[in-house]
Design a protein around this motif. Structure first.
Motif, PDB file in Angstrom:
ATOM      1  N   GLU A  86       0.887  -1.178   0.119  1.00 51.80           N
ATOM      2  CA  GLU A  86       0.159  -0.056   0.500  1.00 51.80           C
ATOM      3  C   GLU A  86       0.882   0.994  -0.058  1.00 51.80           C
ATOM      4  OE1 GLU A  86      -3.023  -0.084   3.414  1.00 51.80           O
ATOM      5  OE2 GLU A  86      -3.444  -1.842   3.035  1.00 51.80           O
ATOM      6  N   ASP A  87       2.275   1.108   0.443  1.00 53.27           N
ATOM      7  CA  ASP A  87       2.995   2.322  -0.090  1.00 53.27           C
ATOM      8  C   ASP A  87       4.523   1.970   0.271  1.00 53.27           C
ATOM      9  OD1 ASP A  87       4.196   5.121   1.035  1.00 53.27           O
ATOM     10  OD2 ASP A  87       4.390   4.502   2.869  1.00 53.27           O
ATOM     11  N   LEU A  88       4.855   1.839  -1.759  1.00 53.85           N
ATOM     12  CA  LEU A  88       5.726   1.268  -2.176  1.00 53.85           C
ATOM     13  C   LEU A  88       6.898   2.280  -2.444  1.00 53.85           C
ATOM     14  CD1 LEU A  88       3.398  -0.148  -5.175  1.00 53.85           C
ATOM     15  CD2 LEU A  88       5.127  -1.325  -3.449  1.00 53.85           C
ATOM     16  N   GLU A  92       7.742   7.228  -9.137  1.00 53.61           N
ATOM     17  CA  GLU A  92       6.547   7.041 -10.522  1.00 53.61           C
ATOM     18  C   GLU A  92       7.873   6.415 -11.481  1.00 53.61           C
ATOM     19  OE1 GLU A  92       4.824  10.559 -10.663  1.00 53.61           O
ATOM     20  OE2 GLU A  92       4.075  10.835  -8.564  1.00 53.61           O
ATOM     21  N   LYS A 111      -6.323   0.989  -2.304  1.00 52.72           N
ATOM     22  CA  LYS A 111      -4.498   1.931  -1.690  1.00 52.72           C
ATOM     23  C   LYS A 111      -3.282   1.014  -2.633  1.00 52.72           C
ATOM     24  CE  LYS A 111      -5.681   3.184   2.669  1.00 52.72           C
ATOM     25  NZ  LYS A 111      -5.300   2.898   4.394  1.00 52.72           N
ATOM     26  N   THR A 112      -3.932  -0.232  -2.954  1.00 56.09           N
ATOM     27  CA  THR A 112      -2.710  -1.053  -3.880  1.00 56.09           C
ATOM     28  C   THR A 112      -2.657  -0.684  -4.714  1.00 56.09           C
ATOM     29  OG1 THR A 112      -2.875  -2.653  -2.028  1.00 56.09           O
ATOM     30  CG2 THR A 112      -1.255  -3.540  -3.671  1.00 56.09           C
ATOM     31  N   SER A 114      -3.573   2.083  -6.506  1.00 60.04           N
ATOM     32  CA  SER A 114      -3.347   3.352  -6.402  1.00 60.04           C
ATOM     33  C   SER A 114      -1.860   3.336  -7.019  1.00 60.04           C
ATOM     34  CB  SER A 114      -4.177   4.682  -6.292  1.00 60.04           C
ATOM     35  OG  SER A 114      -4.733   4.342  -5.658  1.00 60.04           O
ATOM     36  N   GLU A 115      -0.993   2.323  -5.674  1.00 59.87           N
ATOM     37  CA  GLU A 115       0.794   2.287  -6.136  1.00 59.87           C
ATOM     38  C   GLU A 115       0.654   1.974  -7.168  1.00 59.87           C
ATOM     39  OE1 GLU A 115       3.217   3.314  -2.736  1.00 59.87           O
ATOM     40  OE2 GLU A 115       1.868   4.672  -3.587  1.00 59.87           O
ATOM     41  N   ARG A 118       0.818   3.979  -9.582  1.00 56.81           N
ATOM     42  CA  ARG A 118       2.052   5.319  -9.668  1.00 56.81           C
ATOM     43  C   ARG A 118       3.538   4.553 -10.029  1.00 56.81           C
ATOM     44  NH1 ARG A 118       5.736   5.845  -5.999  1.00 56.81           N
ATOM     45  NH2 ARG A 118       5.222   4.986  -4.452  1.00 56.81           N
ATOM     46  N   VAL A 119       3.679   3.584  -9.773  1.00 56.04           N
ATOM     47  CA  VAL A 119       5.034   3.237 -10.238  1.00 56.04           C
ATOM     48  C   VAL A 119       4.978   2.015 -11.505  1.00 56.04           C
ATOM     49  CG1 VAL A 119       5.291   2.665  -7.349  1.00 56.04           C
ATOM     50  CG2 VAL A 119       4.645   0.977  -8.595  1.00 56.04           C
TER      51      VAL A 119
END
Length: 233
Positions: A86-88, A92, A111-112, A114-115, A118-119
């Motif tokens: 959830e917070d990798l 980006e 949340k996962t 979304s992360e 992002r990456v």
């Protein structure tokens, strides 16, 4: 919840690698479904490395929240980090693809996703499976109560769309393994890190749960209903 996950899987990496036959079967299906993924990838909830070891995806970074799983995975790939999906801990646009086998249900799915979005680089791919409603039916029958709050298929697909993913393909597969009795099933769950959570953590409650499984003398079928998804940005 996350403390429980860390504890459960940090104790059983060796037994998990030997006992998790359905998880390994799911990994093989996922690899075939994903096809030829190229570039740099990230394996979310990498565990003992089924996806790495069974595929040709070698330029991959493993991520797991359980320290002992990471130590086991490091035997095969040094590129692995202890982290919460959830917070990798990545910048980006770091990866061409993300994969995950039998892990996303341990985290907040929204949340996962979304992360992951992002990456991933533009046109990045996200291929995964996740247990959905209808899993662990025999376990709930033995307990006499609904114990597991699995997501449903429409919820998963809708979340992906809301986060900006395109759904290229998906299907549901029911994987199952039969045990000679309830107690054998319970031992397997224990060795693969699946905690039978109850409202009380008292010793008497734990004994009650064990006795329920021991009293189930006939064959018990462990099942996971898995949603496989191939998505892209």
């Amino acid at each position: 919840m996350k403390t429980l996950i860390k504890f459960s899987f940090s104790r059983f990496s060796e037994s998990y690698d030997k006992e998790a036959v359905l998880q390994k079967e799911a990994a093989r299906i996922l690899i075939d479904f994903a096809g030829d993924l190229k570039g740099k990838g990230v394996d979310l909830g990498c565990g003992t490395g089924f996806l790495l070891r069974l595929s040709e995806w070698k330029d991959m970074v493993g991520v797991d929240i359980a320290e002992d799983m990471v130590r086991f995975y490091r035997r095969f790939n040094k590129n692995v980090v202890i982290a919460d999906m959830e917070d990798l801990p990545f910048r980006e646009n770091s990866f061409d693809y993300a994969v995950s086998n039998f892990s996303l249900h341990w985290a907040d799915f929204g949340k996962t996703v979304s992360e992951i979005k992002r990456v991933l680089k533009p046109e990045g791919r996200f291929v995964f499976n996740i247990p959905v409603g209808g899993s662990l039916e025999a376990v709930e029958k033995i307990l006499g109560e609904i114990q597991f709050d699995f997501v449903c298929v429409p919820e998963v697909l809708q979340t992906l769309k809301e986060k900006g993913f395109l759904i290229n393909d998906f299907f549901v597969e029911n994987l199952q393994k039969e045990f000679e009795d309830g107690y054998s099933l319970l031992v397997h769950l224990h060795k693969t890190g699946v905690a039978i959570n109850t409202k009380s953590s008292s010793l008497s409650e734990k004994r009650r749960i064990v006795n329920l499984f021991k009293s189930h003398k006939k064959p018990a079928v462990l099942n996971y209903k898995l949603l496989f998804v191939y998505a892209s940005i």
